[in-house]
Design a protein around this motif. Sequence first.
Motif: not given
Length: 78
Positions: A15, A18-19, A22-23, A70, A74, A78
């Motif tokens: 998880l 993957d984040r 993505e970022l 996570l 963010e 992010a």
Amino acid sequence: MLTLYQLEGCPYCELVADRLEELEIDYDSVWVEGLHSKRDEVKRVSGQRQVPVVVDEEYGVTMAESQRILDYLETTHA
């Protein structure tokens, strides 16, 4: 640079990885042993043997627990 300590097959580690992707955050992976007793490097950097652990040198942050990581990603990246 950000470093992710992770264990192959660990869903919580996946998880976080993957984040990070993505970022589009560049990070190094450190793959740890399956046995808790062999996770000396994780214990050295974080004080415990649980994964995932993220070390964010830019912000001077070391943390464990996937949801906390996570949330941190963010708010800071992010």
